[in-house]
Design a protein around this motif. Structure first.
Motif, PDB file in Angstrom:
ATOM      1  N   TYR A  16       0.855  -1.183   0.000  1.00 57.44           N
ATOM      2  CA  TYR A  16       0.000   0.000   0.000  1.00 57.44           C
ATOM      3  C   TYR A  16       0.901   1.246   0.000  1.00 57.44           C
ATOM      4  O   TYR A  16       2.101   1.133   0.254  1.00 57.44           O
ATOM      5  CB  TYR A  16      -0.898   0.015   1.251  1.00 57.44           C
ATOM      6  N   PRO A  17       0.316   2.418  -0.252  1.00 60.18           N
ATOM      7  CA  PRO A  17       1.161   3.628  -0.242  1.00 60.18           C
ATOM      8  C   PRO A  17       1.620   3.999   1.176  1.00 60.18           C
ATOM      9  O   PRO A  17       1.231   5.026   1.732  1.00 60.18           O
ATOM     10  CB  PRO A  17       0.245   4.707  -0.825  1.00 60.18           C
ATOM     11  N   VAL A  18       2.397   3.142   1.754  1.00 55.86           N
ATOM     12  CA  VAL A  18       2.881   3.312   3.122  1.00 55.86           C
ATOM     13  C   VAL A  18       4.363   2.959   3.132  1.00 55.86           C
ATOM     14  O   VAL A  18       4.746   1.932   2.573  1.00 55.86           O
ATOM     15  CB  VAL A  18       2.141   2.337   4.081  1.00 55.86           C
ATOM     16  N   SER A  19       5.183   3.796   3.748  1.00 50.55           N
ATOM     17  CA  SER A  19       6.606   3.442   3.821  1.00 50.55           C
ATOM     18  C   SER A  19       6.823   2.509   5.012  1.00 50.55           C
ATOM     19  O   SER A  19       5.986   2.437   5.923  1.00 50.55           O
ATOM     20  CB  SER A  19       7.450   4.700   3.979  1.00 50.55           C
ATOM     21  N   SER A  20       7.938   1.814   5.001  1.00 45.42           N
ATOM     22  CA  SER A  20       8.204   0.879   6.095  1.00 45.42           C
ATOM     23  C   SER A  20       8.354   1.641   7.414  1.00 45.42           C
ATOM     24  O   SER A  20       7.959   1.138   8.467  1.00 45.42           O
ATOM     25  CB  SER A  20       9.446   0.043   5.794  1.00 45.42           C
ATOM     26  N   SER A  21       8.870   2.861   7.360  1.00 40.01           N
ATOM     27  CA  SER A  21       9.011   3.646   8.599  1.00 40.01           C
ATOM     28  C   SER A  21       7.636   4.051   9.127  1.00 40.01           C
ATOM     29  O   SER A  21       7.391   4.015  10.338  1.00 40.01           O
ATOM     30  CB  SER A  21       9.844   4.904   8.341  1.00 40.01           C
ATOM     31  N   GLU A  22       6.736   4.425   8.216  1.00 38.94           N
ATOM     32  CA  GLU A  22       5.378   4.794   8.647  1.00 38.94           C
ATOM     33  C   GLU A  22       4.673   3.590   9.272  1.00 38.94           C
ATOM     34  O   GLU A  22       3.970   3.712  10.271  1.00 38.94           O
ATOM     35  CB  GLU A  22       4.567   5.318   7.456  1.00 38.94           C
ATOM     36  N   ARG A  46       0.696   3.920  -5.124  1.00 34.84           N
ATOM     37  CA  ARG A  46      -0.663   4.463  -5.296  1.00 34.84           C
ATOM     38  C   ARG A  46      -1.301   3.957  -6.577  1.00 34.84           C
ATOM     39  O   ARG A  46      -2.515   3.963  -6.713  1.00 34.84           O
ATOM     40  CB  ARG A  46      -0.609   5.995  -5.345  1.00 34.84           C
ATOM     41  N   ARG A  47      -0.459   3.537  -7.508  1.00 38.09           N
ATOM     42  CA  ARG A  47      -0.965   3.082  -8.804  1.00 38.09           C
ATOM     43  C   ARG A  47      -0.914   1.564  -8.941  1.00 38.09           C
ATOM     44  O   ARG A  47      -1.060   1.024 -10.033  1.00 38.09           O
ATOM     45  CB  ARG A  47      -0.157   3.760  -9.915  1.00 38.09           C
ATOM     46  N   THR A  48      -0.660   0.901  -7.820  1.00 36.51           N
ATOM     47  CA  THR A  48      -0.528  -0.559  -7.858  1.00 36.51           C
ATOM     48  C   THR A  48      -1.505  -1.217  -6.886  1.00 36.51           C
ATOM     49  O   THR A  48      -1.649  -0.767  -5.753  1.00 36.51           O
ATOM     50  CB  THR A  48       0.917  -0.963  -7.455  1.00 36.51           C
ATOM     51  N   GLY A  49      -2.147  -2.282  -7.344  1.00 34.03           N
ATOM     52  CA  GLY A  49      -2.948  -3.114  -6.455  1.00 34.03           C
ATOM     53  C   GLY A  49      -2.304  -4.481  -6.400  1.00 34.03           C
ATOM     54  O   GLY A  49      -1.851  -4.988  -7.425  1.00 34.03           O
ATOM     55  N   TYR A  50      -2.239  -5.063  -5.233  1.00 34.38           N
ATOM     56  CA  TYR A  50      -1.512  -6.325  -5.072  1.00 34.38           C
ATOM     57  C   TYR A  50      -2.405  -7.362  -4.396  1.00 34.38           C
ATOM     58  O   TYR A  50      -3.017  -7.090  -3.363  1.00 34.38           O
ATOM     59  CB  TYR A  50      -0.254  -6.065  -4.241  1.00 34.38           C
ATOM     60  N   ALA A  97      -7.450  -5.177  -3.700  1.00 35.23           N
ATOM     61  CA  ALA A  97      -6.434  -4.796  -4.692  1.00 35.23           C
ATOM     62  C   ALA A  97      -6.962  -3.718  -5.650  1.00 35.23           C
ATOM     63  O   ALA A  97      -6.229  -2.820  -6.039  1.00 35.23           O
ATOM     64  CB  ALA A  97      -5.966  -6.018  -5.468  1.00 35.23           C
ATOM     65  N   ILE A  98      -8.234  -3.805  -6.012  1.00 34.66           N
ATOM     66  CA  ILE A  98      -8.770  -2.852  -7.000  1.00 34.66           C
ATOM     67  C   ILE A  98      -9.445  -1.641  -6.348  1.00 34.66           C
ATOM     68  O   ILE A  98      -9.923  -0.748  -7.046  1.00 34.66           O
ATOM     69  CB  ILE A  98      -9.790  -3.537  -7.957  1.00 34.66           C
ATOM     70  N   LEU A  99      -9.470  -1.648  -5.012  1.00 38.31           N
ATOM     71  CA  LEU A  99     -10.223  -0.642  -4.262  1.00 38.31           C
ATOM     72  C   LEU A  99      -9.921   0.804  -4.667  1.00 38.31           C
ATOM     73  O   LEU A  99     -10.822   1.632  -4.799  1.00 38.31           O
ATOM     74  CB  LEU A  99      -9.933  -0.836  -2.766  1.00 38.31           C
ATOM     75  N   HIS A 100      -8.645   1.111  -4.864  1.00 37.16           N
ATOM     76  CA  HIS A 100      -8.279   2.504  -5.170  1.00 37.16           C
ATOM     77  C   HIS A 100      -8.136   2.710  -6.676  1.00 37.16           C
ATOM     78  O   HIS A 100      -7.544   3.685  -7.117  1.00 37.16           O
ATOM     79  CB  HIS A 100      -6.999   2.903  -4.438  1.00 37.16           C
ATOM     80  N   LEU A 123      -2.285  -4.043 -11.640  1.00 43.76           N
ATOM     81  CA  LEU A 123      -2.645  -5.073 -10.663  1.00 43.76           C
ATOM     82  C   LEU A 123      -1.586  -6.168 -10.706  1.00 43.76           C
ATOM     83  O   LEU A 123      -1.241  -6.651 -11.786  1.00 43.76           O
ATOM     84  CB  LEU A 123      -4.001  -5.693 -11.003  1.00 43.76           C
ATOM     85  N   ILE A 124      -1.095  -6.560  -9.549  1.00 47.02           N
ATOM     86  CA  ILE A 124      -0.130  -7.658  -9.474  1.00 47.02           C
ATOM     87  C   ILE A 124      -0.795  -8.782  -8.695  1.00 47.02           C
ATOM     88  O   ILE A 124      -1.113  -8.628  -7.505  1.00 47.02           O
ATOM     89  CB  ILE A 124       1.178  -7.193  -8.804  1.00 47.02           C
ATOM     90  N   LEU A 125      -1.063  -9.863  -9.376  1.00 51.03           N
ATOM     91  CA  LEU A 125      -1.826 -10.963  -8.779  1.00 51.03           C
ATOM     92  C   LEU A 125      -0.920 -12.182  -8.647  1.00 51.03           C
ATOM     93  O   LEU A 125      -0.406 -12.694  -9.643  1.00 51.03           O
ATOM     94  CB  LEU A 125      -3.041 -11.300  -9.647  1.00 51.03           C
ATOM     95  N   ASP A 126      -0.741 -12.629  -7.424  1.00 56.76           N
ATOM     96  CA  ASP A 126       0.156 -13.748  -7.163  1.00 56.76           C
ATOM     97  C   ASP A 126      -0.681 -15.011  -6.914  1.00 56.76           C
ATOM     98  O   ASP A 126      -1.343 -15.109  -5.884  1.00 56.76           O
ATOM     99  CB  ASP A 126       1.019 -13.417  -5.931  1.00 56.76           C
ATOM    100  N   GLU A 127      -0.639 -15.924  -7.841  1.00 63.53           N
ATOM    101  CA  GLU A 127      -1.364 -17.195  -7.740  1.00 63.53           C
ATOM    102  C   GLU A 127      -2.824 -16.964  -7.311  1.00 63.53           C
ATOM    103  O   GLU A 127      -3.256 -17.474  -6.282  1.00 63.53           O
ATOM    104  CB  GLU A 127      -0.689 -18.129  -6.715  1.00 63.53           C
ATOM    105  N   PRO A 128      -3.590 -16.218  -8.072  1.00 63.58           N
ATOM    106  CA  PRO A 128      -4.939 -15.852  -7.606  1.00 63.58           C
ATOM    107  C   PRO A 128      -5.925 -17.012  -7.514  1.00 63.58           C
ATOM    108  O   PRO A 128      -6.939 -16.885  -6.849  1.00 63.58           O
ATOM    109  CB  PRO A 128      -5.411 -14.838  -8.658  1.00 63.58           C
ATOM    110  N   THR A 129      -5.628 -18.124  -8.165  1.00 63.85           N
ATOM    111  CA  THR A 129      -6.595 -19.233  -8.104  1.00 63.85           C
ATOM    112  C   THR A 129      -6.084 -20.402  -7.272  1.00 63.85           C
ATOM    113  O   THR A 129      -6.711 -21.462  -7.255  1.00 63.85           O
ATOM    114  CB  THR A 129      -6.925 -19.742  -9.528  1.00 63.85           C
ATOM    115  N   ALA A 130      -4.972 -20.207  -6.592  1.00 63.78           N
ATOM    116  CA  ALA A 130      -4.404 -21.309  -5.799  1.00 63.78           C
ATOM    117  C   ALA A 130      -5.392 -21.743  -4.715  1.00 63.78           C
ATOM    118  O   ALA A 130      -5.930 -20.912  -3.987  1.00 63.78           O
ATOM    119  CB  ALA A 130      -3.096 -20.867  -5.163  1.00 63.78           C
TER     120      ALA A 130
END
Lengths: 277, 333
Positions: free
Chosen positions: A96-102, B74-78, B146-149, B154-161
């Motif tokens: 998430y947009p959070v740094s490890s320090s935060e 901010r531009r990534t969902g994981y 992941a898609i909330l914002h 989107l980076i999806l790691d083994e989504p159907t495992a």
């Protein structure tokens, strides 16, 4: 988004998570029951039963804090961060947009708030009973409570260090208990032993400096200074080394700050090399 | 949208990711394949900003993951393999918490939470505690966070495992539906998932990219020959001479069966579809044609081919010229 928003969000979540834990309320209840028992039965050995607001009760409460608060704080933080890493929460939160320090600061704030709430819940009812039933100095009790919170915060900071160094919750608890034994029992015994081996040879200033190496002793010295009624029954007010309150407060701050800085440094370093657990 | 160049991640003397480079275009679904320990998760963690790289650069939506991590995040969902939900929170509470931590403005939070729940079809579970959700719903909640914002990537790691077949199909459909609006990296070792979901594939092994292309191009590049399988009724006649005479056929292998039937595999030169010619030959000879199909190299075979060959190469076996060349071509491109 202000950077503090993320810290507060994490802190609030950690606080809620801790307050949902039965463990913290069990221990908090235990502290409450013990402090009330001290309030009502503390003078039983001298034939008086009932709330007898006196220096003896305050001294007993002070001792109770010295023994239980560090243990509560150390055990509470034993698995901090590493448990989140094991659960995968850390990986996700740091995406998430959070740094490890935060994240680190938010977690500490959340834990410290939870510990403070638990301690206030334990000690305030006792203070109310004391103020209603006896002529206890409310100001002194408030100062004692503030010191208790400070003591808890120092050991919470140490628990972060222990947790990150331990890399495992069970090991963290074992190390925490060792730290507690060292701080609460062994250190003072060693100091007294040293004084007995070299009677009269240890300058008071050196003795005073040695006490600054243990947060529980700093707490005691501050309590003797701020909560006078607790010092007299213990007979320690006169032998306490002449260290100013300001120095003691700074020393407590340094303990807290140093423990947090070192644990933060280790956290960042181990995060980069994926060696947190 | 995503650009990874010469990324290396070492842990002491161990190099988990070794000088990998690839690009993902906007709106594309990229399959990120590799055997266990290939370096997939390490690459994901670097891309999501969890840990820094030892060397190299990664851009997400134009932001350097290492220089401008907060902007990139901010531009990534994981979606991790097992979304770590908070069991005591309801789905709605959890997503609200995620919205807060992701910095979604207070006035938009409720709308975003509702919208992500609708898109992942978990709105009927809003008040259910996360700890009481089935694996399938947990995965959907993971996708919802992941898609909330509304991230670009989107980076999806083994989504159907760990999902059952019905849930797998639903999740794949969900992911396909997200493409276009989002650029997706799908890390998996379930190969059919890649061929059914992804437009392009990056295969990594031992920390290095061994192939990068579309599944079809990979198939074409790696197969040395086309193979056509025929099942015929030749009344006991040997079809080899007639089929070998077809222009482009390089090899015919006949396996006789019962009652005059035979199964025949015909290898042809690469790049030519000889199915019509072969069918005509069978009919011209008066044989019965029961089945004719092109045998393509499956993604499983490609995967094994690439990852096994590299191992062999390390052990002094076959070379990996084809695979590394294809990876290099794509990197250059």
């Amino acid at each position: 988004m202000r950077r503090t928003d993320a810290i507060w969000a994490i802190a609030f979540e950690e606080l809620s998570d801790r307050l949902r834990s039965r463990w913290i309320w069990t221990v908090s209840g235990l502290v409450l029951v013990t402090s009330l028992a001290i309030t009502f039965l503390g003078t039983a050995p001298v034939g008086v039963v009932g709330a007898s607001g006196s220096g003896a009760v305050m001294a007993s409460l002070l001792n109770l804090a010295v023994y239980l608060v560090p243990l509560l704080a150390l055990v509470m933080g034993a698995g901090v961060i590493i448990d989140e890493k094991r659960r995968g929460v850390l990986d996700l939160i740091l995406a998430y947009p959070v740094s490890s320090s935060e994240y680190f600061v938010g977690t500490f704030v959340g834990y410290a708030a939870a510990l403070s709430i638990a301690l206030v819940s334990s000690f305030v009812p006792t203070g109310i009973v004391l103020s209603v039933t006896t002529g206890v100095n409310t100001g002194e009790f408030v100062r004692l409570l503030l010191l208790v919170l400070a003591l808890g915060t120092v050991f919470l900071a140490l628990s972060f260090l222990v947790s990150i160094l331990s890399r495992d919750h069970a090991r963290g608890i074992a190390v925490s208990v060792l730290v507690w034994i060292l701080a609460v029992f062994v250190f003072d015994l060693a100091l007294v032993g040293g004084l007995m081996i070299y009677p009269g040879d240890v300058p008071l200033a050196l003795f005073g400096s040695a006490l600054l190496l243990n947060p529980t002793d700093i707490f005691r010295l501050l309590a003797f200074s701020w909560v006078g009624s607790a010092a007299s029954p213990l007979g320690l007010a006169t032998v306490a080394p002449p260290i100013s309150s300001a120095v003691l407060v700074v020393a407590l701050g340094i303990w807290t700050g140093a423990a947090l800085l070192v644990s933060h440094h280790l956290f960042i370093k181990r995060l980069a090399t994926d060696r947190l657990v | 949208m995503i650009e990874v160049s010469h990324l290396t991640k070492s842990y002491g003397s161990v190099t988990a990711v070794d000088d990998i480079s690839f690009r993902v275009e906007a709106g594309e679904i990229l399959g990120f394949l590799g055997p266990n320990g290939a370096g997939k998760t390490t690459t994901m963690r670097v891309l999501t900003g969890y840990m820094p790289a030892t060397e190299g650069r990664a851009l997400v939506a134009g932001f350097d993951v290492f220089e401008q991590p907060i902007e990139a995040k901010r531009r990534t969902g994981y979606l991790p393999e097992t979304p770590p939900l908070y069991p005591e929170m309801t789905v709605h509470e959890y997503l609200s918490f995620v919205a807060r931590i992701k910095g979604v403005p207070g006035g938009e939070r409720e709308q975003r939470v509702t919208s992500s729940m609708e898109r992942t079809r978990i709105d009927d579970m809003a008040d259910r505690h996360c700890g009481k959700l089935s694996k399938g719903y947990r995965q959907r909640v993971g996708l919802a966070q992941a898609i909330l914002h509304n991230p670009d990537v989107l980076i999806l790691d083994e989504p159907t495992a760990g999902l059952d077949p019905k849930q797998i199909i639903e999740t794949r459909e969900l992911i396909k539906g997200l493409a276009g609006d989002h650029t997706i990296i799908l890390s998996t070792h379930i190969l059919p998932e890649v061929s059914q979901t992804c437009q392009r594939v990056v295969i990594i092994n031992r920390g290095r990219v061994v192939a990068e292309d579309t599944p079809d191009n990979l198939t074409a590049r790696l197969r040395g020959a086309e193979t056509v399988s025929l099942e015929m009724d030749t009344n006991g006649a040997d079809p080899t001479p007639a089929l070998s005479a077809v222009d482009g056929v390089t090899r015919v292998t006949v396996t006789p069966g019962a009652a005059g039937l035979s199964r025949t595999e015909v290898e042809t030169v690469q790049g030519r579809d000889l199915r019509r010619d072969l069918a005509r030959t069978v009919v011209t000879n008066g044989w019965g044609l029961l089945e004719l199909r092109s045998m393509r190299m499956s993604l499983e075979e490609i995967f094994l081919h690439l990852t096994t060959e590299e191992t062999d190469e390390d052990e002094g076996g076959a070379d990996l010229a084809t695979a590394t060349a294809s990876a290099a071509e794509n990197e250059d491109a």
